[in-house]
Design an enzyme around this catalytic site. Structure first.
Site, short mmCIF file in Angstrom:
data_model
loop_
_atom_site.label_atom_id
_atom_site.label_comp_id
_atom_site.label_asym_id
_atom_site.label_seq_id
_atom_site.Cartn_x
_atom_site.Cartn_y
_atom_site.Cartn_z
N CYS A 8 14.22 51.96 62.11
CA CYS A 8 12.85 52.30 62.49
C CYS A 8 12.53 51.59 63.81
O CYS A 8 13.46 51.20 64.54
CB CYS A 8 11.86 51.98 61.38
SG CYS A 8 11.71 50.22 60.98
N ASN A 11 11.62 47.31 62.39
CA ASN A 11 12.45 46.76 61.30
C ASN A 11 11.69 45.77 60.42
O ASN A 11 12.27 44.83 59.88
CB ASN A 11 13.75 46.13 61.85
CG ASN A 11 14.83 45.87 60.80
OD1 ASN A 11 15.61 44.93 60.91
ND2 ASN A 11 14.88 46.67 59.76
N CYS A 13 8.81 47.33 58.46
CA CYS A 13 8.12 48.16 57.45
C CYS A 13 9.05 49.21 56.84
O CYS A 13 9.51 49.06 55.71
CB CYS A 13 6.90 48.86 58.04
SG CYS A 13 5.64 47.73 58.68
N ARG A 14 9.31 50.28 57.60
CA ARG A 14 10.00 51.43 57.01
C ARG A 14 11.48 51.19 56.71
O ARG A 14 11.95 51.46 55.60
CB ARG A 14 9.84 52.67 57.90
CG ARG A 14 8.40 53.15 57.95
CD ARG A 14 8.21 54.13 59.09
NE ARG A 14 8.34 53.45 60.38
CZ ARG A 14 8.40 54.05 61.55
NH1 ARG A 14 8.36 55.36 61.60
NH2 ARG A 14 8.50 53.35 62.67
N SER A 15 12.25 50.73 57.73
CA SER A 15 13.70 50.62 57.48
C SER A 15 14.07 49.51 56.50
O SER A 15 15.00 49.71 55.71
CB SER A 15 14.51 50.56 58.78
OG SER A 15 14.22 49.43 59.54
N ASP A 124 4.68 55.89 60.22
CA ASP A 124 4.60 54.44 60.45
C ASP A 124 3.35 53.89 59.78
O ASP A 124 2.23 54.27 60.14
CB ASP A 124 4.56 54.20 61.97
CG ASP A 124 4.70 52.74 62.31
OD1 ASP A 124 4.60 51.89 61.40
OD2 ASP A 124 4.94 52.44 63.49
P1 4NP Z 1 8.29 49.80 61.43
O1 4NP Z 1 6.75 49.57 61.72
O2 4NP Z 1 8.87 50.48 62.63
O3 4NP Z 1 8.28 50.67 60.23
O4 4NP Z 1 8.89 48.42 61.17
C1 4NP Z 1 6.29 48.91 62.88
C2 4NP Z 1 6.19 47.55 62.88
C3 4NP Z 1 5.72 46.90 64.01
C4 4NP Z 1 5.36 47.62 65.13
C5 4NP Z 1 5.47 49.00 65.13
C6 4NP Z 1 5.94 49.64 63.99
N1 4NP Z 1 4.85 46.96 66.27
O5 4NP Z 1 4.50 47.65 67.24
O6 4NP Z 1 4.79 45.73 66.28
#
Ligand code: 4NP
Length: 153
Positions: A8, A11, A13-15, A124
């Site tokens: 993702c 790294n 939340c989703r992955s 997201d």
């Molecule tokens: P992820 O979610 O891609 O599912 O881990 C996010 C976590 C942090 C951010 C964006 C998406 N960020 O911009 O900090």
């Protein structure tokens, strides 16, 4: 050993959620000697951090422990090392395509390609409320089951 990398943006939340879910299902199905799972982010914003507390809480409610996981960025060697590299959304997939050598791009895809409904992206949840994290789990659990089914057939 067949190695799967889930990707993702951050790294956190989703992955990591997908990693925790897929890894547990692989273990529960007695497939740990055949399949190995890891996750990474296309960005380095959160390198070394634990998954988001909201992801950890939502996953724990369904019996998955994400707390030992730590964020890392995708590296060039991942394209060689992993057999299958699955992105959570189209932006993640585009980033991977830009960095992956042409002869290894056949390893790349969308995780929800394996979801039976025609949903392509895991939304997201980072800027969202708790329900976004439940939605991630709903999508990921179904896709993880379908992926394992596809890999063992
Ligand atoms: P992820 O979610 O891609 O599912 O881990 C996010 C976590 C942090 C951010 C964006 C998406 N960020 O911009 O900090």
């Amino acid at each position: 050993m067949y190695k799967i990398l889930l990707v993702c943006l951050g790294n956190i939340c989703r992955s990591p959620t997908a990693e925790g879910v897929l890894a547990k299902k692989i273990t529960q199905q007695g497939l740990s000697r055949r399949f190995q799972v890891d996750s990474a982010g296309t960005a380095a914003y959160h390198t070394g951090e634990s998954p988001d507390e909201r992801s950890c809480r939502a996953a724990a409610r369904r019996g998955y422990d994400l707390t030992p996981l730590r964020a890392r960025q995708v590296m060039a060697s991942d394209f060689e090392e992993f057999d299958l590299i699955l992105a959570m959304d189209h932006a993640n997939l585009s980033s991977l395509m830009q960095n992956c050598p042409a002869q290894l791009q056949h390893k790349l895809g969308l995780f929800l390609h394996y979801h039976p409904d025609s949903i392509e992206e895991v939304p997201d949840p980072y800027y969202d409320g708790e329900s976004g994290f439940e939605r991630v789990l709903d999508l990921v659990e179904v896709a993880a089951d379908a992926l394992i089914k596809d890999l063992v057939k």
